[in-house]
Design a protein around this motif. Structure first.
Motif, PDB file in Angstrom:
ATOM      1  N   PRO A  11       0.827  -1.218   0.000  1.00 19.89           N
ATOM      2  CA  PRO A  11       0.000   0.000   0.000  1.00 19.89           C
ATOM      3  C   PRO A  11       0.853   1.257   0.000  1.00 19.89           C
ATOM      4  N   THR A  12       0.442   2.225  -0.798  1.00 18.36           N
ATOM      5  CA  THR A  12       1.136   3.505  -0.859  1.00 18.36           C
ATOM      6  C   THR A  12       0.229   4.574  -0.268  1.00 18.36           C
ATOM      7  N   GLU A  13       0.742   5.308   0.678  1.00 14.86           N
ATOM      8  CA  GLU A  13      -0.071   6.338   1.332  1.00 14.86           C
ATOM      9  C   GLU A  13      -0.270   7.530   0.403  1.00 14.86           C
ATOM     10  N   ILE A  14      -1.513   8.003   0.327  1.00 18.94           N
ATOM     11  CA  ILE A  14      -1.820   9.203  -0.441  1.00 18.94           C
ATOM     12  C   ILE A  14      -1.524  10.410   0.444  1.00 18.94           C
ATOM     13  N   SER A  15      -0.683  11.289  -0.015  1.00 18.06           N
ATOM     14  CA  SER A  15      -0.266  12.428   0.804  1.00 18.06           C
ATOM     15  C   SER A  15      -1.378  13.452   0.919  1.00 18.06           C
ATOM     16  N   THR A  16      -1.296  14.294   1.934  1.00 16.77           N
ATOM     17  CA  THR A  16      -2.290  15.358   2.105  1.00 16.77           C
ATOM     18  C   THR A  16      -2.150  16.429   1.032  1.00 16.77           C
TER      19      THR A  16
END
Length: 282
Positions: A11-16
């Motif tokens: 999983p790749t975190e979606i940045s703010t």
């Protein structure tokens, strides 16, 4: 061989920066209004005979009306169509036979015992603006509307589609959403939907101008003869919301009889030999 990786992805975190933070989600859900549609409802022979009957009664049609919600006065505002009140034991029997299935599909639990029917015709510029059928029935939250379509082949008109609007819940109230279900006015088809649903007939064209080329329907409102009670109806949540919104379109003054001159007739009991049921799940 597939061109995609077969190993589990990390999983790749979606940045703010890509998805800025928000302190609330949408408070206005949109709910689809259920519809149930049948093709070849009466069969080719009955449908063609009924169409011939409608065309032959051209001289008996008159302009349909709408009721002002505040005054209860009839007018032609927002509507351009011709109507003729009718009754038919054969059509009523077909309605009664399919209603158990229709109610199952729509999640509808009311006791339905009578119907009111108009034969309608839409020609050049024919339309019916956004409305509910609250003025046609006593308990709009427990009633159903049905529209059966007839026309010549090839079709002599354009447009005339039915739009059944979704519900928008917002600020504690209910109103029609911008989205809708479109129903084509195909010959020998019928569509059922809750009488409290917001709907409209979009404008039609009729290049020939001949009455025989109009868009014809049998428009029917199906309801109970007794007021709704917890013992004879269990309204769904969406049914309650629709009824609440539709009540705002009902004339405040008590209006009887039907503003287009139609009269209720009792529905027969479904025939045990022809009653339609849902297929058994496997």
């Amino acid at each position: 061989m597939s061109g995609y990786a077969m190993e589990p992805a990390t999983p790749t975190e979606i940045s703010t920066r890509a998805l800025p933070p928000s302190d609330q989600w949408s408070p206005a859900p949109v709910l689809p209004v259920p519809v149930c549609r049948f093709e070849n409802f009466l069969g080719a022979e009955r449908a063609d005979t009924l169409l011939s009957y409608a065309i032959a009664r051209e001289a008996d049609f008159y302009a349909g009306t709408v009721l002002d919600p505040l005054t209860g006065q009839a007018s032609h505002k927002g509507r351009n169509s011709l109507v003729l009140p009718v009754t038919s034991p054969v059509f009523s029997a077909h309605l009664a036979d399919c209603l158990p299935l229709v109610q199952e599909v729509l999640g509808h639990r009311a006791t339905l015992t009578q119907s009111v029917t108009l034969l309608t015709a839409h020609g050049e510029g024919g339309h019916y603006g956004v409305h509910t059928d609250a003025s046609r029935v006593r308990d709009v939250g427990t009633a159903l509307s049905a529209v059966y379509y007839l026309h010549r082949t090839p079709r002599g008109f354009g447009g005339g589609q039915l739009r059944v609007y979704d519900l928008l819940l917002h600020d504690g109230g209910v109103r029609p959403a911008d989205s809708y279900r479109t129903v084509e006015p195909d010959h020998d088809t019928i569509v059922f939907f809750p009488a409290g649903a917001f709907h409209e007939v979009v404008p039609s064209t009729c290049p020939s101008g001949r009455f025989a080329d109009h868009r014809f329907t049998l428009t029917t409102w199906i309801s109970g003869t007794e007021p709704a009670t917890p013992t004879n109806v269990t309204p769904s949540r969406i049914g309650q919301w629709m009824a609440r919104a539709a009540e705002g379109t009902r004339p405040l003054a008590e209006v009887t009889p039907d503003h287009d001159g139609a009269s209720p007739v009792p529905l027969p009991a479904p025939s045990p030999t022809t009653r339609l049921t849902l297929p058994t799940p496997r």
